[in-house]
Structures are given as structure tokens and as C-alpha cells.
Design a protein around this motif. Structure first.
Motif, PDB file in Angstrom:
ATOM      1  N   MET A   1      97.478  42.129  82.130  1.00  0.00           N
ATOM      2  CA  MET A   1      97.665  42.374  83.677  1.00  0.00           C
ATOM      3  C   MET A   1      96.813  41.459  84.547  1.00  0.00           C
ATOM      4  O   MET A   1      95.702  40.965  84.321  1.00  0.00           O
ATOM      5  N   THR A   3      95.639  39.994  88.482  1.00  0.00           N
ATOM      6  CA  THR A   3      95.729  40.397  89.813  1.00  0.00           C
ATOM      7  C   THR A   3      95.341  38.919  90.523  1.00  0.00           C
ATOM      8  O   THR A   3      94.657  38.321  89.991  1.00  0.00           O
ATOM      9  N   SER A  15      92.081  38.151  85.447  1.00  0.00           N
ATOM     10  CA  SER A  15      92.774  38.764  84.082  1.00  0.00           C
ATOM     11  C   SER A  15      91.814  38.922  82.876  1.00  0.00           C
ATOM     12  O   SER A  15      91.162  38.063  82.838  1.00  0.00           O
ATOM     13  N   GLN A 175      99.012  46.047  88.598  1.00  0.00           N
ATOM     14  CA  GLN A 175      97.877  44.958  88.589  1.00  0.00           C
ATOM     15  C   GLN A 175      97.369  44.731  89.926  1.00  0.00           C
ATOM     16  O   GLN A 175      96.578  43.846  89.966  1.00  0.00           O
ATOM     17  N   SER A 209      93.929  48.154  83.127  1.00  0.00           N
ATOM     18  CA  SER A 209      93.724  47.464  84.429  1.00  0.00           C
ATOM     19  C   SER A 209      92.425  46.748  84.542  1.00  0.00           C
ATOM     20  O   SER A 209      91.672  46.740  83.467  1.00  0.00           O
TER      21      SER A 209
END
Ligand code: THG
Length: 285
Positions: A1, A3, A15, A175, A209
Motif C-alpha cells: 500500500m 501513500t 510504503s 492507502q 495500512s
């Protein structure tokens, strides 16, 4: 995921496959009497130097918090964000409990900011998430709700899940929600740090997350805070916290050391570069 955040320079990717992203904590009046007094007088002149020093030391994102008693955050937070973005090109993490101040700051942000923060409280979910969605920002979700901060990790994970669901309902992708398992002071509860680390591992495994945490929170009131912060940061990073909020002037090398030891720094290049940077700063070179 992944961001993805952006200031006026390169994208910053948060990540598990990337090096740990340091969110610089220094632009915050907590525990800084002179800075608090300056903010109360509307004087933001210290901010540019704090911004430049943190980025030089290794911060990839800068937290911006102007929350001292009596400060009009709706007015000052956007001004502080603008001052930061004039001197450095990294993304900002806008840190305020005031939704109006967050919206005012997002209005002037260049790129894609991180909003610090929302939590599982009904009123905050309703006030903050629509603002985050409107500006296409990312957001930190704190593992607490209307009943406070749970002492058991499972309950914290359940709050994280709820925040992710509520975010998705207003169009914020999973994300773009970075979870904060919450760090309390070790002085108040000797098992506080263990709870944080367990929560972080569970969220990383169960939800995938990206994670942040206020690494300097735990050591308040203890001697040798720097030592405690260093040890704690290593644990946080191993538990999956890949965007810790900390003081890069003191902790950047420890973060790069943890990445190196955990196989996230091929050939140790980041560690060596950060070492050289800090050596140069110390010798004024
Ligand atoms: N989670 C999230 N955001 C946060 C926190 C968190 N934002 C604020 C805070 N916690 C993280 N930032 C700080 C900033 C400073 C300190 C600790 C956490 C700190 N300051 C020194 C003191 O108070 O003694 C003073 C530093 C100085 O003199 O320079 O410890 O948990 N999402």
C-alpha cells in the motif's frame, strides 16, 4: 500500500517497500517556551529556519503545528504552511485539532498534504473527513474514539478499521489513511509502549495500512530522552511504523540505522549519506 504525498518537489512515497519516511516534529510549540511566546505574539520568524534544518537533517515531510494557548490557528496555520513551503520543497503534515484551521491550511497548500488528524470520535469523523476528501489530501487516523484510548490492542485495531471504512464512504482510499496506533508516556504506564508496538504489528498484518507514531511522546519526563527515543524508534520501525513523527536533528541516523538493519537500505547508501550529512553539520562543513 502506497501513500503518495507531494510538496513543491518530488513525490514522497510511504510504503513498506520504501525507506522509512521521517516526519519532522520540530515546528510545534509543545515544550518550547520561546516558540510558544512568539506564536502568541503572531511571530512566525522561527519557522523557516526550523524547516530548513529538519529537511537538511533528513526529514521527508514536515509536521506544522502552531497550537499554543490563545493562538488563532485559523489565521496562523495557513501562514505557517506558506512559510514552510517557501523555503523547502517537501510535503507538509498539517497538525491541528481544529477542522476550520485544517481547511484554511489546505486551501494554501501546494501539492498533496497529510492532515493530522482524525480519530474514531463521531464528531471528528464528520468534521474532518469531508475536508480531507474535498482537497484530495491524505489523513492520519488516531486509534481512539468517544470512549477514549483503549488499553487493549484489539480495540485500537477495531477503531482503525472503522476510520478506514468511514474514510472510504466519503471517497478517501485506504492507502490515503495512515494509522497512528498512539504513543502514551512510559512514565504514566510502563506497558504503554508495548501496547503501541503490538497494535502497530496487528494493523500492519491485518489491514496493511501505512503507520505513523509520535516517537518522542513516550519519553516525556524521563532522563536520557534521546536514548529512549532511539530505542523506541527502532522498535516502532520493526513493528511496521514507516512514517514516524520525530526530531530528525536527533533521530535521523537512528532511523537510517534501523532501515539498514531491517534490509531496507541497499548497500547502506541512505545510512552512509545521512551519516555524512550529520558529520558535516557538526563540523560546520
Ligand atoms: N501523533 C500524531 N501527531 C502528533 C503526535 C502523535 N503530533 C504532535 C506530537 N504527537 C508529536 N510531536 C512532538 C513534538 C515535540 C515533542 C514531542 C512530540 C517534544 N518536545 C520537547 C518537549 O516537550 O520536552 C521539546 C523539544 C525542544 O525543546 O526542542 O518532546 O503522537 N499523529
Amino acid at each position: 500500500m502506497q501513500t503518495i504525498l507531494k510538496g513543491t518537489g518530488q513525490e514522497v512515497i510511504i510504503s513498506p517497500d520504501h525507506p522509512t519516511v521521517i516526519i519532522g516534529e520540530r515546528i510545534n510549540p509543545t515544550g518550547r517556551k520561546v516558540f510558544s511566546a512568539e506564536l502568541q505574539a503572531g511571530d512566525l520568524s522561527r519557522i523557516p529556519q526550523d524547516a530548513v534544518a529538519q529537511v537538511r537533517a533528513g526529514a521527508a515531510v514536515l509536521d506544522v503545528n502552531v497550537g499554543a494557548a490563545g493562538v488563532d490557528e485559523v489565521r496562523l496555520l495557513p501562514l505557517a504552511v506558506q512559510m514552510v513551503q517557501e523555503v523547502v520543497d517537501v510535503p507538509v503534515c498539517i497538525d491541528s485539532p481544529n477542522p476550520e484551521a485544517l481547511a484554511a491550511a489546505l486551501k494554501v497548500v501546494k501539492g498533496r498534504a497529510l492532515v493530522n488528524s482524525v480519530n474514531g470520535e463521531e464528531a471528528r469523523l464528520r468534521a474532518v473527513l469531508p475536508i480531507v476528501a474535498e482537497y484530495g489530501a491524505a489523513v492520519i487516523g488516531l486509534c481512539m474514539d468517544d470512549d477514549g484510548i483503549p488499553t487493549d490492542p484489539e480495540a485500537r485495531v477495531a477503531i482503525a478499521e472503522k476510520i478506514l471504512q468511514r474514510a472510504e464512504a466519503v471517497g478517501i482510499k485506504p492507502q490515503d489513511v495512515i494509522i497512528d496506533p498512539l504513543v502514551l508516556t512510559i512514565g504514566a504506564d510502563h506497558r504503554a509502549v508495548l501496547t503501541t508496538l503490538t497494535t502497530a504489528s496487528m494493523i500492519r498484518t491485518a489491514l496493511g495500512s501505512n503507520l505513523t507514531a509520535g516517537a518522542s511522546n513516550a519519553s516525556h519526563g524521563m532522563p536520557e530522552r534521546e536514548l529512549l527515543n532511539t530505542v523506541f524508534l527502532t522498535g516502532l520501525i520493526q513493528a511496521g511504523v514507516n512514517a514516524p513523527i520525530c526530531n530528525p536533528l536527533k533521530n535521523a541516523l537512528a532511523v537510517r540505522a534501523a532501515d539498514l538493519m531491517l534490509g531496507r537500505d541497499e548497500m547502506g547508501m541512505n545510512y552512509i549519506m545521512t551519516f555524512r550529512q550529520h558529520q558535516q553539520q557538526q563540523t560546520g562543513g
